[in-house]
Design an enzyme around this catalytic site. Sequence first.
Site, PDB file in Angstrom:
ATOM      1  N   LYS A   1       0.859  -1.190   0.000  1.00  0.00           N
ATOM      2  CA  LYS A   1       0.000   0.000   0.000  1.00  0.00           C
ATOM      3  C   LYS A   1       0.896   1.241   0.000  1.00  0.00           C
ATOM      4  O   LYS A   1       1.519   1.580   1.003  1.00  0.00           O
ATOM      5  CB  LYS A   1      -0.934   0.050   1.222  1.00  0.00           C
ATOM      6  CG  LYS A   1      -2.033   1.101   1.002  1.00  0.00           C
ATOM      7  CD  LYS A   1      -2.555   1.772   2.236  1.00  0.00           C
ATOM      8  CE  LYS A   1      -1.798   2.950   2.728  1.00  0.00           C
ATOM      9  NZ  LYS A   1      -1.824   4.154   1.869  1.00  0.00           N
ATOM     10  N   PRO A   2       0.964   1.934  -1.143  1.00  0.00           N
ATOM     11  CA  PRO A   2       1.742   3.179  -1.164  1.00  0.00           C
ATOM     12  C   PRO A   2       0.959   4.303  -0.489  1.00  0.00           C
ATOM     13  O   PRO A   2      -0.237   4.161  -0.223  1.00  0.00           O
ATOM     14  CB  PRO A   2       1.900   3.457  -2.663  1.00  0.00           C
ATOM     15  CG  PRO A   2       0.738   2.769  -3.315  1.00  0.00           C
ATOM     16  CD  PRO A   2       0.355   1.608  -2.437  1.00  0.00           C
TER      17      PRO A   2
ATOM     18  N   GLU B   1       9.782  16.856  14.533  1.00  0.00           N
ATOM     19  CA  GLU B   1      10.156  16.662  13.129  1.00  0.00           C
ATOM     20  C   GLU B   1       9.313  17.603  12.262  1.00  0.00           C
ATOM     21  O   GLU B   1       8.097  17.458  12.171  1.00  0.00           O
ATOM     22  CB  GLU B   1       9.896  15.202  12.718  1.00  0.00           C
ATOM     23  CG  GLU B   1      10.317  14.904  11.294  1.00  0.00           C
ATOM     24  CD  GLU B   1       9.916  13.513  10.813  1.00  0.00           C
ATOM     25  OE1 GLU B   1       8.769  13.080  11.069  1.00  0.00           O
ATOM     26  OE2 GLU B   1      10.744  12.851  10.153  1.00  0.00           O
TER      27      GLU B   1
ATOM     28  N   GLY C   1      12.275   4.113  15.446  1.00  0.00           N
ATOM     29  CA  GLY C   1      11.865   2.759  15.073  1.00  0.00           C
ATOM     30  C   GLY C   1      12.875   1.692  15.390  1.00  0.00           C
ATOM     31  O   GLY C   1      13.830   1.901  16.137  1.00  0.00           O
TER      32      GLY C   1
ATOM     33  N   CYS D   1      13.551  11.696   5.823  1.00  0.00           N
ATOM     34  CA  CYS D   1      13.609  11.206   7.201  1.00  0.00           C
ATOM     35  C   CYS D   1      15.025  11.310   7.753  1.00  0.00           C
ATOM     36  O   CYS D   1      15.229  11.557   8.930  1.00  0.00           O
ATOM     37  CB  CYS D   1      13.136   9.763   7.249  1.00  0.00           C
ATOM     38  SG  CYS D   1      14.020   8.709   6.085  1.00  0.00           S
TER      39      CYS D   1
ATOM     40  N   GLU E   1      10.343   1.759  10.270  1.00  0.00           N
ATOM     41  CA  GLU E   1      11.244   2.841   9.842  1.00  0.00           C
ATOM     42  C   GLU E   1      10.467   4.134  10.038  1.00  0.00           C
ATOM     43  O   GLU E   1       9.572   4.452   9.249  1.00  0.00           O
ATOM     44  CB  GLU E   1      11.619   2.666   8.368  1.00  0.00           C
ATOM     45  CG  GLU E   1      12.425   1.417   8.074  1.00  0.00           C
ATOM     46  CD  GLU E   1      13.860   1.520   8.550  1.00  0.00           C
ATOM     47  OE1 GLU E   1      14.313   2.635   8.880  1.00  0.00           O
ATOM     48  OE2 GLU E   1      14.527   0.476   8.612  1.00  0.00           O
TER      49      GLU E   1
HETATM   50  P1  NAP Z   1       2.492   8.538   7.496  1.00  0.00           P
HETATM   51  O1  NAP Z   1       1.458   9.569   7.492  1.00  0.00           O
HETATM   52  O2  NAP Z   1       2.840   7.874   8.765  1.00  0.00           O
HETATM   53  O3  NAP Z   1       2.051   7.447   6.398  1.00  0.00           O
HETATM   54  C1  NAP Z   1       2.860   6.329   6.087  1.00  0.00           C
HETATM   55  C2  NAP Z   1       1.990   5.266   5.462  1.00  0.00           C
HETATM   56  O4  NAP Z   1       1.082   4.760   6.453  1.00  0.00           O
HETATM   57  C3  NAP Z   1       1.101   5.784   4.317  1.00  0.00           C
HETATM   58  O5  NAP Z   1       0.975   4.806   3.317  1.00  0.00           O
HETATM   59  C4  NAP Z   1      -0.216   5.996   5.031  1.00  0.00           C
HETATM   60  O6  NAP Z   1      -1.325   6.044   4.176  1.00  0.00           O
HETATM   61  C5  NAP Z   1      -0.233   4.792   5.945  1.00  0.00           C
HETATM   62  N1  NAP Z   1      -1.193   4.852   7.038  1.00  0.00           N
HETATM   63  C6  NAP Z   1      -1.761   5.944   7.614  1.00  0.00           C
HETATM   64  N2  NAP Z   1      -2.627   5.559   8.573  1.00  0.00           N
HETATM   65  C7  NAP Z   1      -2.588   4.213   8.622  1.00  0.00           C
HETATM   66  C8  NAP Z   1      -3.256   3.230   9.406  1.00  0.00           C
HETATM   67  N3  NAP Z   1      -4.163   3.562  10.343  1.00  0.00           N
HETATM   68  N4  NAP Z   1      -2.989   1.932   9.188  1.00  0.00           N
HETATM   69  C9  NAP Z   1      -2.078   1.558   8.243  1.00  0.00           C
HETATM   70  N5  NAP Z   1      -1.426   2.451   7.456  1.00  0.00           N
HETATM   71  C10 NAP Z   1      -1.671   3.758   7.650  1.00  0.00           C
HETATM   72  O7  NAP Z   1       3.868   9.119   6.911  1.00  0.00           O
HETATM   73  P2  NAP Z   1       4.077  10.097   5.679  1.00  0.00           P
HETATM   74  O8  NAP Z   1       3.586  11.440   6.030  1.00  0.00           O
HETATM   75  O9  NAP Z   1       3.592   9.431   4.429  1.00  0.00           O
HETATM   76  O10 NAP Z   1       5.668  10.103   5.585  1.00  0.00           O
HETATM   77  C11 NAP Z   1       6.481  10.959   6.331  1.00  0.00           C
HETATM   78  C12 NAP Z   1       7.015  10.277   7.570  1.00  0.00           C
HETATM   79  O11 NAP Z   1       7.705   9.079   7.213  1.00  0.00           O
HETATM   80  C13 NAP Z   1       8.030  11.141   8.300  1.00  0.00           C
HETATM   81  O12 NAP Z   1       7.823  11.031   9.671  1.00  0.00           O
HETATM   82  C14 NAP Z   1       9.355  10.522   7.894  1.00  0.00           C
HETATM   83  O13 NAP Z   1      10.400  10.762   8.800  1.00  0.00           O
HETATM   84  C15 NAP Z   1       9.000   9.072   7.831  1.00  0.00           C
HETATM   85  N6  NAP Z   1       9.940   8.361   6.989  1.00  0.00           N
HETATM   86  C16 NAP Z   1      10.820   7.496   7.596  1.00  0.00           C
HETATM   87  C17 NAP Z   1      11.766   6.830   6.829  1.00  0.00           C
HETATM   88  C18 NAP Z   1      12.744   5.878   7.456  1.00  0.00           C
HETATM   89  O14 NAP Z   1      13.421   5.172   6.732  1.00  0.00           O
HETATM   90  N7  NAP Z   1      12.859   5.820   8.767  1.00  0.00           N
HETATM   91  C19 NAP Z   1      11.809   7.022   5.444  1.00  0.00           C
HETATM   92  C20 NAP Z   1      10.904   7.908   4.871  1.00  0.00           C
HETATM   93  C21 NAP Z   1       9.965   8.568   5.646  1.00  0.00           C
HETATM   94  P3  NAP Z   1      -1.846   7.474   3.607  1.00  0.00           P
HETATM   95  O15 NAP Z   1      -0.736   8.016   2.798  1.00  0.00           O
HETATM   96  O16 NAP Z   1      -3.012   7.123   2.833  1.00  0.00           O
HETATM   97  O17 NAP Z   1      -2.134   8.307   4.822  1.00  0.00           O
END
Ligand code: NAP
Length: 484
Positions: free
Chosen positions: A180-181, A387, A460, A289, A255
Amino acid sequence: MTTFEIEPGRLFVGGQWREAADGARTEVVDPSRGAVVTTVAEAGAADVDAAVRAAREAFDSGTWSGLSGRERGRILHRVAELIRENADELARLESLDVGKPISLCHAVDITNAANDYEHFAALAHSLDGAVRDTPMNALAYTRREPIGVVAAITPFNFPLILAGSKIGPALAAGNTVVHKPADETPLSALRMARLLQEAGVPDGVVNVVTGSGPVAGEALLRHRGIDKVAFTGSTAIGRHVAAVAGEALKPVTMELGGNAAHVVFEDADLEKAVGAIIKAFVFNTGQFCMGGPRLLVARPVYSTLLGILGDAVPGVPVGDPRNPETVVGPMAGEKHRKKVEEYVDLARKEGGRIVCGGERLDLDGGYYYRPTVIADLSNDSRVIQEEIFGPVLTVQPFDTEEEAIELANSTPYGLASGIQTQNLARAHRIADRLQAGIVWINDWAMLDPAVPFGGVKDSGFGREYGPEALAAYTKVKSVVVSLD
Ligand code: NAP
């Protein structure tokens, strides 16, 4: 209008393209113009169920797990080749979807994604167990087996790379996947589904469900047919994902968010350090990130460095991601830009001094924000502790090594960190004490699939890349043969 075709915008389940069961679709926006460019199917629980069933069937049938590691590796090598052969299209899709400069997409997203698949293709050959020496009159050995059906949930900022960092090791180890992207950036995942199929990945082995986190993500996470969850995203959602998976006793890799410190000592090569400092906070418009949004500078060079940054940062080319000269594109969505604006407003209220930037850039209706440098905030400011995930750098002075380490480790996060110094002993001494999954010395974002990365603390657990990643997609079975 885009000058190339975006298709098919449907769900990829069991090797077939299909609309969502209820016909729902969701819009995809080009962040450089704020305009809808296409729609994709929006999966509901029934679609997720179909995808998990397809993945389960494919796993149980052995069409993938039954292949030798060498055969799986050969197909993954072909995936890498197809990414390179389709680099232009993939780069344009990723740029359109996320707003990344197209040059960055080529240099980083496409190059790394291809290298990553190649890396995991090679690792597929080395899924070996071990023979254990015991006092029993027995032959005791271990086997590494695939876990089963993997739910891969990925964020908006590096769609292609972060999907590959899960699908690559999952497939190398013989698992099947439902991906799921992020709902904002689904396009490269759909294109990759075609390429994986073209490379010879059997139907049902990789399934892609586009849709929202609260509906499709939640349904996937809670599905009883899932054996492992691989999640990259925010710490807040990660906590929820880990809790649900924990209740169901499913293994997870997490992550999560980051807020890295970049520590500059007085003996650093400042001219060289400036490039790394700017890259660390503007790379991917700060939606990184592993970015370095907290700059800690030894007091003797603090004013000098702040002056250099104040002169250099406004010269970083911000603009249309299609322009090859552009270094900083728009943010991926208006909600992300608003969040940055809120933090910069907060910084002003908390006594921060805006050295440069501090405002949006109105251009073509896109979600642009000027790279921003902020000084004079106290370390307990939310702007420093949380963040921001945008092109914002805070700068703080320090007087001693001890203070630098304390400041660097003072946030809840622990994903990455960086040190600028010419003193080798100091570099290793500080690297030992930084609470982070990766530490860069005298540069930033040096990444390679051979080098594991992942977080500590609120960033994480588990590691992606390297042999460590493959271990997270296998389970160990011990076999003990009586020799009596
Ligand atoms: P996010 O809001 O946490 O979303 C990540 C994924 O989770 C999306 O596909 C999202 O879907 C899904 N999701 C949301 N609610 C969910 C639920 N209840 N159950 C299952 N899946 C759910 O993160 P983001 O805003 O896309 O990305 C930014 C964050 O990712 C930042 O905090 C960044 O630091 C972190 N990040 C970490 C790394 C690493 O390697 N540690 C790498 C890249 C990014 P939707 O898009 O449809 O909401």
